[in-house]
Design a protein around this motif. Structure first.
Motif, short mmCIF file in Angstrom:
data_model
loop_
_atom_site.label_atom_id
_atom_site.label_comp_id
_atom_site.label_asym_id
_atom_site.label_seq_id
_atom_site.Cartn_x
_atom_site.Cartn_y
_atom_site.Cartn_z
N LEU A 44 -10.57 -8.21 9.78
CA LEU A 44 -9.49 -7.28 10.14
C LEU A 44 -9.89 -5.82 9.91
N LYS A 45 -10.82 -5.59 9.01
CA LYS A 45 -11.28 -4.23 8.74
C LYS A 45 -12.04 -3.66 9.92
N SER A 46 -12.68 -4.53 10.68
CA SER A 46 -13.44 -4.06 11.85
C SER A 46 -12.53 -3.48 12.93
N SER A 47 -11.23 -3.80 12.87
CA SER A 47 -10.29 -3.22 13.82
C SER A 47 -10.00 -1.76 13.50
N GLY A 48 -10.35 -1.32 12.28
CA GLY A 48 -10.21 0.08 11.94
C GLY A 48 -9.06 0.38 10.99
N ASN A 49 -8.12 -0.49 10.87
CA ASN A 49 -6.96 -0.23 10.01
C ASN A 49 -7.17 -0.94 8.68
N LEU A 50 -7.44 -0.18 7.63
CA LEU A 50 -7.72 -0.74 6.32
C LEU A 50 -6.46 -1.33 5.67
N SER A 51 -5.32 -0.70 5.89
CA SER A 51 -4.06 -1.21 5.32
C SER A 51 -3.70 -2.56 5.93
N LEU A 52 -3.89 -2.68 7.24
CA LEU A 52 -3.63 -3.95 7.90
C LEU A 52 -4.57 -5.03 7.39
N ALA A 53 -5.81 -4.67 7.15
CA ALA A 53 -6.79 -5.64 6.64
C ALA A 53 -6.38 -6.12 5.24
N ALA A 54 -5.96 -5.19 4.39
CA ALA A 54 -5.55 -5.57 3.04
C ALA A 54 -4.30 -6.45 3.07
N LEU A 55 -3.33 -6.12 3.90
CA LEU A 55 -2.12 -6.94 4.02
C LEU A 55 -2.43 -8.33 4.57
N GLY A 56 -3.33 -8.39 5.55
CA GLY A 56 -3.72 -9.68 6.11
C GLY A 56 -4.40 -10.55 5.06
N MET A 57 -5.28 -9.92 4.26
CA MET A 57 -5.96 -10.67 3.21
C MET A 57 -4.95 -11.19 2.18
N MET A 58 -3.99 -10.37 1.81
CA MET A 58 -2.99 -10.81 0.84
C MET A 58 -2.12 -11.93 1.41
N ALA A 59 -1.79 -11.83 2.68
CA ALA A 59 -0.97 -12.87 3.31
C ALA A 59 -1.70 -14.22 3.33
N VAL A 60 -3.01 -14.16 3.52
CA VAL A 60 -3.79 -15.40 3.55
C VAL A 60 -3.98 -15.96 2.15
N MET A 61 -4.15 -15.09 1.16
CA MET A 61 -4.44 -15.55 -0.20
C MET A 61 -3.19 -15.91 -1.00
#
Length: 130
Positions: A44-61
């Protein structure tokens, strides 16, 4: 000065800690969460949005974190979820209240015994008349 250590009264609730004050279950769930969450973060970080990547990681974990940490009445999350599923969806909503009327059974038993006694007495009368 004396120092005291609190000892739980019920030793069956004490869980053995393996590493860094974590149980085997917690280590396994946190490890699985890291194995799933970190690659999701980098994808998700490769899409450019770091906040979205962190939220996605938290949602999965988060589900794995709950599996590791949540307990209700000494039962882990999957057991509680199984009981919830069975109560809400698997078992019928209305459970009729059924009782056994022991008095009626006693009356029925007395009637049967009286019938047997009557049959025995009638057979004795027939045998004595012959």
């Amino acid at each position: 000065m004396a120092s005291y250590i609190s000892v739980p009264r019920d030793l069956s609730k004490v869980k053995t800690k393996v590493f860094m004050n974590l149980t085997k279950r917690q280590i396994l769930c946190f490890g699985a969460g890291a194995l799933i969450g970190v690659p999701v973060f980098f994808l998700l970080k490769s899409s450019g949005n770091l906040s979205l990547a962190a939220l996605g990681m938290m949602a999965v974990m988060l589900p794995l974190f709950f599996l590791a940490m949540y307990e209700k009445d000494g039962q882990p999350l999957e057991v509680v979820a199984k009981h919830f599923y069975e109560a809400k969806f698997k078992r019928p909503k209305t459970r009729p209240y059924k009782t056994k009327n022991y008095y009626a059974l006693l009356v029925q038993q007395a009637d049967v015994e009286m019938e047997v006694n009557r049959i025995v007495q009638n057979s004795r009368k027939v045998d004595s008349e012959e």
